[in-house]
Design a protein around this motif. Structure first.
Motif, short mmCIF file in Angstrom:
data_model
loop_
_atom_site.label_atom_id
_atom_site.label_comp_id
_atom_site.label_asym_id
_atom_site.label_seq_id
_atom_site.Cartn_x
_atom_site.Cartn_y
_atom_site.Cartn_z
N GLY A 1 4.59 10.12 -0.04
CA GLY A 1 4.98 11.44 0.14
C GLY A 1 5.42 11.02 2.00
N ALA A 2 6.79 12.25 1.60
CA ALA A 2 7.12 12.30 3.40
C ALA A 2 6.85 13.79 3.68
CB ALA A 2 8.65 12.07 2.79
N LEU A 3 6.92 13.66 5.15
CA LEU A 3 6.81 14.32 5.86
C LEU A 3 8.26 14.80 6.89
CD1 LEU A 3 5.59 17.26 8.04
CD2 LEU A 3 5.03 15.97 9.26
N PRO B 1 15.45 16.35 -6.44
CA PRO B 1 14.06 16.32 -6.25
C PRO B 1 13.95 14.69 -5.35
CG PRO B 1 14.13 17.85 -8.17
CD PRO B 1 15.26 17.16 -8.24
N LEU B 2 13.36 14.64 -3.97
CA LEU B 2 13.04 13.18 -4.58
C LEU B 2 12.17 13.11 -4.77
CD1 LEU B 2 12.77 14.25 -0.26
CD2 LEU B 2 14.24 13.18 -1.09
N PRO B 3 11.94 11.49 -5.51
CA PRO B 3 10.86 11.25 -6.42
C PRO B 3 9.32 11.05 -5.89
CG PRO B 3 12.35 9.54 -4.82
CD PRO B 3 12.38 10.90 -4.77
N PHE B 4 8.93 11.44 -5.11
CA PHE B 4 7.55 11.80 -3.97
C PHE B 4 7.10 12.79 -3.55
CE2 PHE B 4 10.19 9.06 -1.24
CZ PHE B 4 10.95 10.43 -0.34
N PRO B 5 5.66 13.70 -3.61
CA PRO B 5 5.90 14.36 -2.77
C PRO B 5 6.06 14.82 -1.40
CG PRO B 5 3.46 13.89 -3.98
CD PRO B 5 4.75 12.86 -3.75
N SER B 6 6.69 15.92 -0.79
CA SER B 6 7.62 15.90 0.60
C SER B 6 6.87 17.42 1.25
CB SER B 6 8.84 16.30 0.62
OG SER B 6 9.59 16.68 -0.20
N ILE B 7 6.93 17.55 2.56
CA ILE B 7 6.61 18.79 3.55
C ILE B 7 7.92 18.02 4.33
CG2 ILE B 7 5.50 19.64 4.88
CD1 ILE B 7 3.07 19.09 3.77
N ARG C 1 -2.55 15.85 4.85
CA ARG C 1 -2.32 16.93 2.86
C ARG C 1 -1.51 15.93 2.23
NH1 ARG C 1 0.00 22.18 4.50
NH2 ARG C 1 1.16 21.74 3.10
N LEU C 2 -0.55 14.99 2.53
CA LEU C 2 0.46 14.27 1.77
C LEU C 2 -0.53 12.97 1.76
CD1 LEU C 2 3.84 14.63 3.89
CD2 LEU C 2 3.95 15.10 0.96
N SER C 3 -1.56 12.45 2.35
CA SER C 3 -1.67 11.39 1.80
C SER C 3 -2.92 11.75 0.79
CB SER C 3 -2.64 10.72 2.93
OG SER C 3 -1.09 10.46 3.85
N THR C 4 -3.53 12.77 0.85
CA THR C 4 -4.47 13.12 -0.73
C THR C 4 -3.99 13.95 -2.04
OG1 THR C 4 -4.62 15.42 0.70
CG2 THR C 4 -6.64 13.47 1.48
N ASP C 5 -2.82 14.06 -1.80
CA ASP C 5 -1.99 14.73 -2.86
C ASP C 5 -2.55 13.72 -3.94
OD1 ASP C 5 -1.97 17.04 -1.94
OD2 ASP C 5 0.45 16.38 -1.79
N GLU D 1 0.43 -1.52 0.04
CA GLU D 1 0.07 0.22 -0.02
C GLU D 1 0.74 1.27 -0.18
OE1 GLU D 1 -3.08 0.01 2.57
OE2 GLU D 1 -3.16 -1.75 2.95
N PRO D 2 0.08 2.36 -0.86
CA PRO D 2 1.21 3.46 -0.83
C PRO D 2 1.25 3.78 1.06
CG PRO D 2 -0.96 3.36 -2.31
CD PRO D 2 -0.78 2.96 -1.73
N THR D 3 2.84 4.72 1.26
CA THR D 3 3.41 4.84 2.46
C THR D 3 3.57 6.45 2.92
OG1 THR D 3 3.70 2.21 3.16
CG2 THR D 3 4.59 3.94 4.41
#
Length: 173
Positions: free
Chosen positions: A83-85, A110-116, A169-173, A55-57
């Motif tokens: 994504g990553a916080l 850049p990281l290969p996934f959305p991040s904050i 926010r990362l879980s819904t992007d 599953e996406p983590t």
């Protein structure tokens, strides 16, 4: 969700432990040698924790855990990560060592996934300007935490509700 702690496993009062207790599906990457940061060991532990995850983590990293995430992502790609916080990464202008190994250079791609990247203006281990630069390199959204120190229990952070907001926010992007 996978929680990636800093050089030490978090204290029971720490905000990462607070997050872990809120949902039994959340897991913490535990260290074989807390207190020492050996990059290869930490990256291998993160890779092992992600092995077989279907599953996406979302990764939630604090301090040196942010370095682990960046180093892992540079070699592994996005994997199952959604994504990553990244919370209060440390500055490593000078190499960090455990007496036997130097920290590899951090990737500037850049990281290969959305991040904050959440940064404090009063963090003793990374200036806000350096954190903003790191966020830009990694393609991360920068969140200004204001006067939050290094976001540790000593700085008054046990429960940290903003973490849940940022993770959502990362879980819904």
């Amino acid at each position: 969700m996978l929680l990636v702690p800093g050089r030490n496993d978090p204290l029971p009062e720490h905000w990462q432990e607070w997050l872990a207790r809120r949902d039994p599906a959340r897991r913490m990457v535990r260290h074989a040698t807390p207190g020492r940061y050996v990059a290869d060991e930490r990256v291998a532990a993160l890779a092992a924790a992600l092995d077989g995850v279907a599953e996406p983590t979302v990764l939630v990293a604090h301090s040196a855990g942010c370095l682990t995430v960046a180093l892992w992502a540079a070699s592994a790609g996005p994997g199952p990560v959604r994504g990553a916080l990244l919370v209060t990464p440390p500055d490593i202008v000078e190499p960090w060592t455990d007496g036997t190994s130097a920290l590899p250079a951090l990737p500037d791609d850049p990281l290969p996934f959305p991040s904050i990247l959440a940064a404090s203006r009063t963090d003793p281990v990374m200036t806000y300007d350096r954190a903003a630069h790191r966020a830009e390199c990694w393609g991360a959204e920068l969140v200004d935490l204001g006067d939050a120190g290094h976001l540790t229990t000593a700085d008054g952070y046990g429960p940290w509700p903003l973490a849940e907001t940022l993770i959502a926010r990362l879980s819904t992007d």
